[in-house]
Design a protein around this motif. Structure first.
Motif, PDB file in Angstrom:
ATOM      1  N   PHE A  42      31.519  13.362   8.590  1.00 17.09           N
ATOM      2  CA  PHE A  42      32.922  13.670   8.901  1.00 17.09           C
ATOM      3  C   PHE A  42      33.857  13.102   7.925  1.00 17.09           C
ATOM      4  O   PHE A  42      34.697  13.706   7.697  1.00 17.09           O
ATOM      5  N   ILE A  65      41.593  17.833  11.561  1.00 19.09           N
ATOM      6  CA  ILE A  65      41.312  17.863  10.002  1.00 19.09           C
ATOM      7  C   ILE A  65      41.727  19.589   9.640  1.00 19.09           C
ATOM      8  O   ILE A  65      42.575  19.532   8.898  1.00 19.09           O
ATOM      9  N   GLY A  93      58.432  30.893  29.091  1.00 23.17           N
ATOM     10  CA  GLY A  93      57.844  31.354  30.256  1.00 23.17           C
ATOM     11  C   GLY A  93      58.092  32.775  30.297  1.00 23.17           C
ATOM     12  O   GLY A  93      57.639  33.961  30.620  1.00 23.17           O
ATOM     13  N   PHE A 137      36.716  17.280  14.088  1.00 17.75           N
ATOM     14  CA  PHE A 137      37.195  17.933  12.601  1.00 17.75           C
ATOM     15  C   PHE A 137      37.957  19.306  12.966  1.00 17.75           C
ATOM     16  O   PHE A 137      39.044  19.311  12.158  1.00 17.75           O
ATOM     17  N   LEU A 194      26.264  10.542  10.409  1.00 16.66           N
ATOM     18  CA  LEU A 194      27.056  11.451  11.135  1.00 16.66           C
ATOM     19  C   LEU A 194      28.738  10.994  10.621  1.00 16.66           C
ATOM     20  O   LEU A 194      29.479  11.996  10.313  1.00 16.66           O
ATOM     21  N   TYR A 226      37.623  18.782   2.446  1.00 15.32           N
ATOM     22  CA  TYR A 226      38.640  19.826   3.030  1.00 15.32           C
ATOM     23  C   TYR A 226      39.965  19.550   2.746  1.00 15.32           C
ATOM     24  O   TYR A 226      40.544  20.512   2.387  1.00 15.32           O
ATOM     25  N   LYS A 227      40.577  18.337   2.836  1.00 10.04           N
ATOM     26  CA  LYS A 227      41.904  18.012   2.501  1.00 10.04           C
ATOM     27  C   LYS A 227      42.134  18.394   0.923  1.00 10.04           C
ATOM     28  O   LYS A 227      43.208  18.663   0.598  1.00 10.04           O
ATOM     29  N   LYS A 256      49.051  20.587   6.526  1.00  9.55           N
ATOM     30  CA  LYS A 256      49.286  19.636   7.554  1.00  9.55           C
ATOM     31  C   LYS A 256      50.875  19.979   7.788  1.00  9.55           C
ATOM     32  O   LYS A 256      51.747  20.104   7.081  1.00  9.55           O
ATOM     33  N   TRP A 291      21.532  12.978  22.105  1.00 10.32           N
ATOM     34  CA  TRP A 291      22.709  11.937  21.470  1.00 10.32           C
ATOM     35  C   TRP A 291      23.218  12.949  20.183  1.00 10.32           C
ATOM     36  O   TRP A 291      24.196  13.081  19.865  1.00 10.32           O
ATOM     37  N   GLY A 337      33.436  15.120   4.881  1.00 14.56           N
ATOM     38  CA  GLY A 337      34.025  16.450   5.034  1.00 14.56           C
ATOM     39  C   GLY A 337      35.538  16.532   5.167  1.00 14.56           C
ATOM     40  O   GLY A 337      36.088  17.526   4.522  1.00 14.56           O
ATOM     41  N   SER A 338      35.979  15.699   5.916  1.00 13.87           N
ATOM     42  CA  SER A 338      37.818  15.536   5.774  1.00 13.87           C
ATOM     43  C   SER A 338      38.097  15.393   4.468  1.00 13.87           C
ATOM     44  O   SER A 338      39.017  15.921   4.158  1.00 13.87           O
ATOM     45  N   ASN A 344      47.765  31.729  13.255  1.00 12.74           N
ATOM     46  CA  ASN A 344      47.651  31.771  14.508  1.00 12.74           C
ATOM     47  C   ASN A 344      48.607  30.954  15.142  1.00 12.74           C
ATOM     48  O   ASN A 344      48.635  30.713  16.388  1.00 12.74           O
ATOM     49  N   ILE A 386      20.952   3.675  14.291  1.00 15.22           N
ATOM     50  CA  ILE A 386      22.147   3.433  13.339  1.00 15.22           C
ATOM     51  C   ILE A 386      22.267   4.103  12.096  1.00 15.22           C
ATOM     52  O   ILE A 386      23.490   4.575  11.606  1.00 15.22           O
ATOM     53  N   SER A 443      21.494   7.205  11.530  1.00 20.34           N
ATOM     54  CA  SER A 443      22.068   8.474  12.055  1.00 20.34           C
ATOM     55  C   SER A 443      23.536   8.384  12.279  1.00 20.34           C
ATOM     56  O   SER A 443      23.990   9.448  11.850  1.00 20.34           O
ATOM     57  N   LEU A 444      23.806   7.519  12.940  1.00 23.22           N
ATOM     58  CA  LEU A 444      25.313   7.177  13.251  1.00 23.22           C
ATOM     59  C   LEU A 444      25.997   7.234  12.068  1.00 23.22           C
ATOM     60  O   LEU A 444      27.236   7.742  11.929  1.00 23.22           O
TER      61      LEU A 444
END
Lengths: 144, 208
Positions: free
Chosen positions: B18, A35, B133, A31, B14, B25-26, B194, A19, B21-22, B180, B8, B10-11
């Motif tokens: 996220f 992001i 194309g 992400f 995580l 990063y921003k 963005k 999991w 981190g966002s 890219n 719970i 761990s959830l």
């Protein structure tokens, strides 16, 4: 009694590991796309389609201590693993890209990340699917 | 620890990673690092606006890219509003099939003093020659005389090694800078995190 207890503990640990891997892969790919704004290529989408439900399936199995998780998780893992292997072969040029449905839009062989010279997004995906695959193989005997 | 609590927790961890981190990063500084700044502006690049302006927009574009075409008048308009303080450096990211040759045409037109004319005419008829194309760049020969470009001279000039070297340098710079997708904008070395017209305008305003 003690035997079953140990058995269910091992099952829990294995399931928990699977999991966590699927959660990290799911959130990690989100992400990258949402992001860091890397547009996902076609191959990445096929792998996402298999990976995202796994994070939910394993969570439900964890809560209900479901020993049958092998049956319904394995098909998704196999499909995902197939695309991950194919994607890596594409990237290393073993399979020519013209045969893949990637020629339009985002190329499946472009690098967004490249850590230590070999860790690319498709490599991370392959590792995740492989880890889950191996874990599920261990879960199977526990289930029977 | 109870199993449910572990799951719970761990959830929670995580999701927190996220979101955290966002946020990091921003808010992080995404400016091009100092050892890479030389890849942003090369002396050979065409510059629009005041060459001594303090704010520099670097645009990497592909003449076959529809979004680049739609951004062109938009950026030009911002430039018109800030004639003294802004300059636009045009760089190439010829990612599409045959875009290399279209870029060579633009560069050869520059030798005739018709850089922008060539670029604008190529954008104008983009729907015709770059239909999805299957780009048909041969059609461009028919459009360029419209702005007074001599095709025979152009065809000869396109073969010049300095044009080839310039395009290869631009392609190498897209790799260095991690460009890219097109168009890619850098304002005073800061990339557009963005993508969007409003976001670009905001970034330019914050650097003026």
């Amino acid at each position: 009694m003690n035997q079953t207890q140990t058995c269910s503990n091992t099952l829990f640990t294995l399931l928990f590991f699977a999991w966590i891997v699927s959660m990290v892969a799911t959130l990690g790919s989100l992400f990258f796309s949402e992001i860091m704004m890397f547009p996902p290529c076609v191959m990445c989408w096929y792998q996402r389609i298999c990976m995202y439900p796994l994070s939910v399936i394993f969570l439900v199995a964890l809560f209900s201590n479901d020993t049958h998780v092998f049956k319904y998780a394995m098909p998704l893992v196999l499909i995902g693993l197939f695309f991950a292997i194919y994607h890596n072969l594409l990237y290393f040029g073993i399979v020519p890209e013209t045969l893949a449905p990637c020629s339009q839009g985002v190329s499946c062989t472009s690098d967004y990340i490249n850590w230590f010279g070999f860790v690319t997004i498709q490599f991370l995906s392959l590792v995740a699917f492989a880890l889950i695959f191996i874990t599920l193989i261990f879960i199977k005997p526990k289930a029977s | 620890m109870k199993k449910q609590t572990l799951i719970i927790a761990s959830l929670f961890v995580l999701v927190l990673l996220f979101v955290g981190g966002s946020y990091l990063y921003k808010n992080a500084d995404h400016s091009v690092s100092s050892e890479k700044t030389s890849a942003l502006v090369r002396p050979h690049a065409y510059v629009l606006g005041n060459p001594n302006a303090k704010t520099t927009i670097v645009e990497f574009f592909d003449p076959a890219c529809g979004t680049c075409k739609s951004f062109y008048p938009f950026v030009k308009n911002i430039l018109k509003q800030n004639p003294d303080t802004l300059k636009l450096v045009l760089r190439y990211a010829p990612f599409h099939t045959d875009s290399y040759y279209v870029v060579a045409m633009i560069e050869a037109a520059r030798l005739q003093g018709k850089y922008l004319e060539a670029l604008e005419v190529i954008y104008k008829y983009q729907d015709k020659w770059a239909s999805h194309g299957t780009p048909n760049i041969g059609l461009i020969w028919g459009f360029l005389p419209e702005v007074g470009i001599d095709i025979d001279t152009l065809k000869n000039d396109m073969k010049k090694p300095e044009i080839d070297a310039l395009i290869k340098q631009d392609i190498a710079d897209t790799k260095t800078l991690g460009v890219n997708a097109t168009p890619e904008f850098f304002v005073n070395g800061k990339p557009l995190v963005k993508f969007g017209k409003q976001e670009l305008e905001d970034l330019i305003k914050s650097e003026l």
